[in-house]
Design an enzyme around this catalytic site. Structure first.
Site, short mmCIF file in Angstrom:
data_model
loop_
_atom_site.label_atom_id
_atom_site.label_comp_id
_atom_site.label_asym_id
_atom_site.label_seq_id
_atom_site.Cartn_x
_atom_site.Cartn_y
_atom_site.Cartn_z
N LYS A 111 47.75 -16.74 39.57
CA LYS A 111 46.53 -16.02 39.19
C LYS A 111 45.60 -15.89 40.39
O LYS A 111 45.01 -14.84 40.62
CB LYS A 111 45.81 -16.74 38.04
CG LYS A 111 46.55 -16.68 36.71
CD LYS A 111 46.06 -15.53 35.86
CE LYS A 111 46.91 -15.21 34.63
NZ LYS A 111 47.14 -16.30 33.70
N LYS A 190 59.18 -5.29 36.30
CA LYS A 190 58.91 -6.01 35.05
C LYS A 190 57.75 -5.35 34.30
O LYS A 190 56.72 -5.05 34.90
CB LYS A 190 58.54 -7.47 35.37
CG LYS A 190 58.11 -8.23 34.13
CD LYS A 190 57.45 -9.58 34.42
CE LYS A 190 56.75 -9.99 33.16
NZ LYS A 190 55.98 -11.09 32.98
N LYS A 193 51.16 -6.00 31.77
CA LYS A 193 49.88 -5.29 31.75
C LYS A 193 49.24 -5.26 33.12
O LYS A 193 48.52 -4.34 33.45
CB LYS A 193 48.92 -5.83 30.69
CG LYS A 193 48.77 -7.30 30.64
CD LYS A 193 47.98 -7.69 29.40
CE LYS A 193 47.95 -9.19 29.19
NZ LYS A 193 49.24 -9.78 28.83
P1 ADP Z 1 51.95 -9.77 30.85
O1 ADP Z 1 52.99 -9.95 31.93
O2 ADP Z 1 51.88 -8.37 30.37
O3 ADP Z 1 50.61 -10.31 31.26
P2 ADP Z 1 52.08 -12.12 29.20
O4 ADP Z 1 52.24 -12.99 30.40
O5 ADP Z 1 50.79 -12.17 28.46
O6 ADP Z 1 52.43 -10.62 29.59
O7 ADP Z 1 53.28 -12.44 28.21
C1 ADP Z 1 53.17 -12.84 26.85
C2 ADP Z 1 54.58 -13.10 26.34
O8 ADP Z 1 55.42 -11.93 26.44
C3 ADP Z 1 55.31 -14.20 27.14
O9 ADP Z 1 56.07 -15.01 26.23
C4 ADP Z 1 56.22 -13.44 28.07
O10 ADP Z 1 57.37 -14.18 28.42
C5 ADP Z 1 56.57 -12.19 27.25
N1 ADP Z 1 56.78 -11.05 28.15
C6 ADP Z 1 55.83 -10.41 28.88
N2 ADP Z 1 56.34 -9.40 29.61
C7 ADP Z 1 57.67 -9.38 29.35
C8 ADP Z 1 58.76 -8.57 29.79
N3 ADP Z 1 58.59 -7.55 30.63
N4 ADP Z 1 60.00 -8.86 29.31
C9 ADP Z 1 60.20 -9.86 28.45
N5 ADP Z 1 59.21 -10.67 27.99
C10 ADP Z 1 57.95 -10.45 28.42
#
Ligand code: ADP
Ligand code: TRP
Length: 326
Positions: A111, A190, A193
């Site tokens: 972060k 990947k 957001k």
């Molecule tokens: P972001 O990367 O959008 O910030 P988060 O870290 O908030 O997403 O992820 C919330 C949940 O969704 C976690 O359990 C994470 O492993 C899953 N997740 C997020 N992005 C993906 C992705 N591209 N493929 C598979 N799982 C994902």
């Protein structure tokens, strides 16, 4: 039947990556297990800049989870900040957490590298996450790969506390989604957001179509065979429909067609668009109903909080006694 717990931060609109990597698995697990799912609002506060936005997103994620199939009758669904006992527990755990363990946290370093303020909440994030898990006595924590270290820290803290003060906590373990594939976004990286490359399963039809048509593809001509594995459209289709779904196999065969072929990325995108409309039709309807009935959403979250809170309070009371807070 095991006790399962997982959480999601309300830090943006839920996207297909969250759905395929996390939410779909929770929906499956709730059929056979005692599930606790919460909106990690305290965690989101570590990077939040607007009170209105945090409140609105917390509510929206809860609605989206229900719309996507988290059934409040089977699953205890709550907002993290409705169970403030986790904050007290995180203090008790912090007092058995060596600095060297906290220093290992990769999410803090990530972060900070992404430019977020280096506040102490970010640094102690894994300790609060451990409290989330240990307070309701979860045995299994279904998460994405990025969360493995956090669950290991939770295990470590549970064991340290139990060794120092007596057996209070269940030592949890993680569980990865079966097809633990990372879902690509529209640019092929990947889906996340933070990269602005997400697909929102609840977007209106026009926006959804535009988004799908914008998925990156190479310039292989219509008559040539194409490699499905390296194409984000195909990979998203497969993640949503399922690996063994006949539609996935059929699409794969079309990609591999030898000349004269005739199947292009435009056709694949149209197929994905139709799949998403169909797959999320019921969820969209349910979401509209929930948006129109805030009292019902509030009732669900209050009931979830009451149950989670009573279990958390009992665990925290036991932990307090164990360490001499009489
Ligand atoms: P972001 O990367 O959008 O910030 P988060 O870290 O908030 O997403 O992820 C919330 C949940 O969704 C976690 O359990 C994470 O492993 C899953 N997740 C997020 N992005 C993906 C992705 N591209 N493929 C598979 N799982 C994902
Ligand atoms: N850190 C998790 C994420 O960003 C969210 C989370 C908070 C969580 N507390 C949890 C996940 C407890 C599982 C268990 O995705």
């Amino acid at each position: 039947m095991a006790r399962i717990l997982s959480g999601i931060q309300p830090s943006g609109q839920l996207h297909l990556g969250n759905y395929c990597g996390a939410v779909a698995q929770w929906v499956e697990l709730q059929r056979e297990h005692d599930c606790f799912i919460f909106v990690a609002s305290y965690h989101a506060l570590t990077t939040s800049e607007s009170a209105l936005e945090l409140a609105a997103r917390t509510r929206q994620i809860a609605i989206d989870l229900i719309a996507l199939g988290i059934d409040p009758v089977r699953t205890c669904l709550y907002r993290q900040h409705d169970v403030p006992e986790v904050c007290e527990l995180s203090w008790l755990l912090a007092c058995v957490c060596p600095m060297s363990l906290a220093d290992k946290g990769v999410s803090y370093k990530d972060k900070v590298a992404k430019g977020f303020d280096a506040n102490l909440g970010l640094y102690t994030y894994p300790i609060l996450q451990a409290a989330d898990i240990l307070a309701p006595r979860a045995e299994i924590v279904p998460v994405g790969r990025d969360q493995i270290q956090h669950i290991e820290i939770a295990r470590d803290l549970a064991e340290r506390f139990n060794r120092r003060w007596g057996e209070v906590f269940v030592v949890p373990r993680y569980r990865l989604a079966e097809a633990a594939e990372v879902l690509p976004g529209i640019d092929g990286q990947k889906m996340s957001k933070s990269y602005g490359n997400t697909i929102d399963p609840f977007a209106d039809e026009r926006t959804l179509r535009k988004r799908i048509m914008a998925i990156k593809s190479d310039s292989t001509p219509l008559d040539q065979p194409k490699d499905p594995e390296s194409d984000p459209t195909f990979r998203i289709f497969r993640a949503v429909a399922g690996r063994d779904d006949p539609r996935t196999r059929e699409l794969e065969a079309k990609y591999r067609q030898p000349p004269p072929g005739g199947f292009g990325y435009g056709h694949a995108k149209q197929a994905l668009f139709e799949l998403l409309l169909e797959r999320f039709a019921a969820a969209r309807r349910r979401r509209e109903e929930l948006l129109a009935d805030p009292a019902e959403v509030e009732r669900i979250l209050a009931a979830g909080a009451a149950r989670a809170r009573s279990i958390a309070a009992a665990t925290v009371a036991q932990a307090r006694r164990a360490c001499g807070l009489l």
